[in-house]
Design a protein around this motif. Structure first.
Motif, PDB file in Angstrom:
ATOM      1  N   ALA A 111       0.859  -1.182   0.000  1.00  0.00           N
ATOM      2  CA  ALA A 111       0.000   0.000   0.000  1.00  0.00           C
ATOM      3  C   ALA A 111       0.895   1.232   0.000  1.00  0.00           C
ATOM      4  N   GLY A 112       0.808   2.045  -1.061  1.00  0.00           N
ATOM      5  CA  GLY A 112       1.630   3.247  -1.133  1.00  0.00           C
ATOM      6  C   GLY A 112       1.866   3.679  -2.560  1.00  0.00           C
ATOM      7  N   TRP A 113       2.838   4.596  -2.706  1.00  0.00           N
ATOM      8  CA  TRP A 113       3.150   5.166  -4.011  1.00  0.00           C
ATOM      9  C   TRP A 113       4.258   4.380  -4.692  1.00  0.00           C
ATOM     10  N   ILE A 114       4.121   4.216  -5.992  1.00  0.00           N
ATOM     11  CA  ILE A 114       5.149   3.598  -6.827  1.00  0.00           C
ATOM     12  C   ILE A 114       5.539   4.622  -7.886  1.00  0.00           C
ATOM     13  N   SER A 115       6.831   4.866  -8.052  1.00  0.00           N
ATOM     14  CA  SER A 115       7.289   5.925  -8.948  1.00  0.00           C
ATOM     15  C   SER A 115       8.201   5.394 -10.033  1.00  0.00           C
ATOM     16  N   CYS A 116       8.287   6.175 -11.095  1.00  0.00           N
ATOM     17  CA  CYS A 116       9.198   5.862 -12.191  1.00  0.00           C
ATOM     18  C   CYS A 116       9.737   7.167 -12.766  1.00  0.00           C
ATOM     19  N   PRO A 117      11.028   7.465 -12.579  1.00  0.00           N
ATOM     20  CA  PRO A 117      11.611   8.671 -13.193  1.00  0.00           C
ATOM     21  C   PRO A 117      11.605   8.546 -14.714  1.00  0.00           C
ATOM     22  N   ILE A 118      11.310   9.650 -15.363  1.00  0.00           N
ATOM     23  CA  ILE A 118      11.285   9.671 -16.826  1.00  0.00           C
ATOM     24  C   ILE A 118      12.633  10.188 -17.304  1.00  0.00           C
ATOM     25  N   THR A 119      13.481   9.276 -17.751  1.00  0.00           N
ATOM     26  CA  THR A 119      14.823   9.645 -18.187  1.00  0.00           C
ATOM     27  C   THR A 119      14.772  10.270 -19.570  1.00  0.00           C
ATOM     28  N   SER A 120      15.856  10.966 -19.919  1.00  0.00           N
ATOM     29  CA  SER A 120      15.907  11.659 -21.208  1.00  0.00           C
ATOM     30  C   SER A 120      15.970  10.668 -22.358  1.00  0.00           C
ATOM     31  N   LEU A 121      15.098  10.879 -23.330  1.00  0.00           N
ATOM     32  CA  LEU A 121      15.060  10.054 -24.529  1.00  0.00           C
ATOM     33  C   LEU A 121      15.208  10.957 -25.747  1.00  0.00           C
TER      34      LEU A 121
END
Length: 360
Positions: A111-121
């Motif tokens: 239970a909580g937040w899941i994150s994903c950094p958006i790297t430079s493409l």
């Protein structure tokens, strides 16, 4: 090295882009508003359209935005029959040109937040695709957040200060807060103890309510007791002021303390003068019958200033406060006997340092 790093470092705060994004789903589009309502009590739940398939949320970002990180809130503890077991994050310029950034497995009790950094493409990221899988026929997602930048807007946080300056300011703020709290607790108690005296006329042997107890005392003797208690605390008060104002120059914190005391004396001087004028204008009541409020708080504030004026730096500061001198002269004319004595002692100390031009 440390000072150089502190002077060149910056703090940035990403902007919340969630209110400007457009979300599409593989099922139940009517529930999408629950994903961006800033509440984890609501949710989007997949429907029969994507049963036995991956459940998809497609996020379209505004053309003037630069998404940096995406967050998803999952609550498998509450959503026992609608769990999420894995999430896949894909980004790109168009829906048909997506690159997988991350795939994560989600625990059955997570239970909580899941994150994903958006790297430079290569190219600008305008589309974020979230693919969910779960052990049940349907699953629930409670919130989606996209943080990033808006073109033409700075994400730097205001004026920056070194850690030492921030620590000193926090210490000063907390010290001043404690000072104000102690003032209200110690001096405010003296006011509340005598608050009932002003409500009605009492003979000298009438019981006076103090707090929650009732004792038979003489009014004049109660004032004497208060004076004795107050005089007994003078040593402690002067010791405290001596610690605060022991240097050769007033600090920012010490000036704030002085300002607090000066403002308190101004309010008391105005209140005492109003009562004095009301007394002069009253024709129906005698001097003894008119209600009078306590002078305890005013007396204590004057005691603080008197202790402060014992040091040269404190005396010089008090001598420069024209408004305080005006209030002192007013209290000398309208205050109670002990307040007048306190003002007289204070003026004896301060007036030699006051320039004649001050009274022009």
């Amino acid at each position: 090295m440390g000072d150089s790093f502190q002077s060149t470092s910056t703090v940035e705060c990403l902007k919340d882009l969630s209110s400007s994004i457009e979300i599409k789903s593989s099922s139940r589009p009517g529930m999408l508003g629950s994903l961006v309502d800033n509440s984890t009590e609501t949710f989007w739940e997949s429907g029969d359209e994507d049963r036995n398939k991956a459940k998809v949320l497609t996020i379209a970002c505004p053309s003037n935005s630069v998404p940096r990180i995406v967050y998803v809130h999952i609550d498998n503890c509450r959503d026992l029959g609608n769990k999420v077991s894995s999430i896949s994050f894909k980004v790109g310029c168009h829906v048909d040109e997506l690159v997988k950034l991350r795939q994560m497995e989600v625990e059955s009790r997570y239970a909580g937040w899941i994150s994903c950094p958006i790297t430079s493409l290569e190219g600008k990221v305008l589309v974020v695709r979230l693919e969910f899988k779960g052990p049940d026929n349907t699953l629930r997602v409670r919130q989606v957040k996209v943080l990033g930048e808006v073109e033409g807007e700075s994400i730097k946080v205001g004026k920056l200060h070194s850690a030492t300056v921030l620590q000193q300011r926090n210490c000063e703020a907390e010290t001043l807060k404690v000072f104000r709290l102690l003032t209200s607790l110690v001096f405010g108690r003296l006011i509340s103890n005598e608050a009932t005296v002003r409500d009605e006329k009492r003979p000298s042997d009438h019981p006076i309510a103090i707090g929650t107890s009732v004792v038979g005392v003489n009014v004049e003797s109660s004032h004497l007791d208060d004076d004795q208690k107050t005089e007994g605390s003078n040593d402690l008060k002067e010791h405290m002021v001596g610690i605060l104002f022991s240097r050769s120059k007033l600090t920012h914190l010490q000036k704030q303390v002085c300002t607090h005391i000066v403002q308190a004396i101004r309010k008391e001087a105005a209140r005492v003068r109003d009562e004095w004028e009301a007394l002069l204008c009253s024709k129906s009541l005698s001097m003894e019958e008119l209600p009078k409020s306590s002078d305890a708080y005013c007396f204590e504030m004057l005691s603080m200033v008197l202790a402060l004026s014992g040091s040269s730096v404190g005396r010089a500061y008090v001598a420069q406060q024209y408004s305080l001198l005006t209030d002192l002269l007013s209290l000398l004319h309208t205050g109670s006997a002990r307040v007048q004595r306190q003002v007289t002692s204070l003026l004896k100390r301060v007036l030699p340092d006051v320039s004649p031009q001050t009274f022009d």
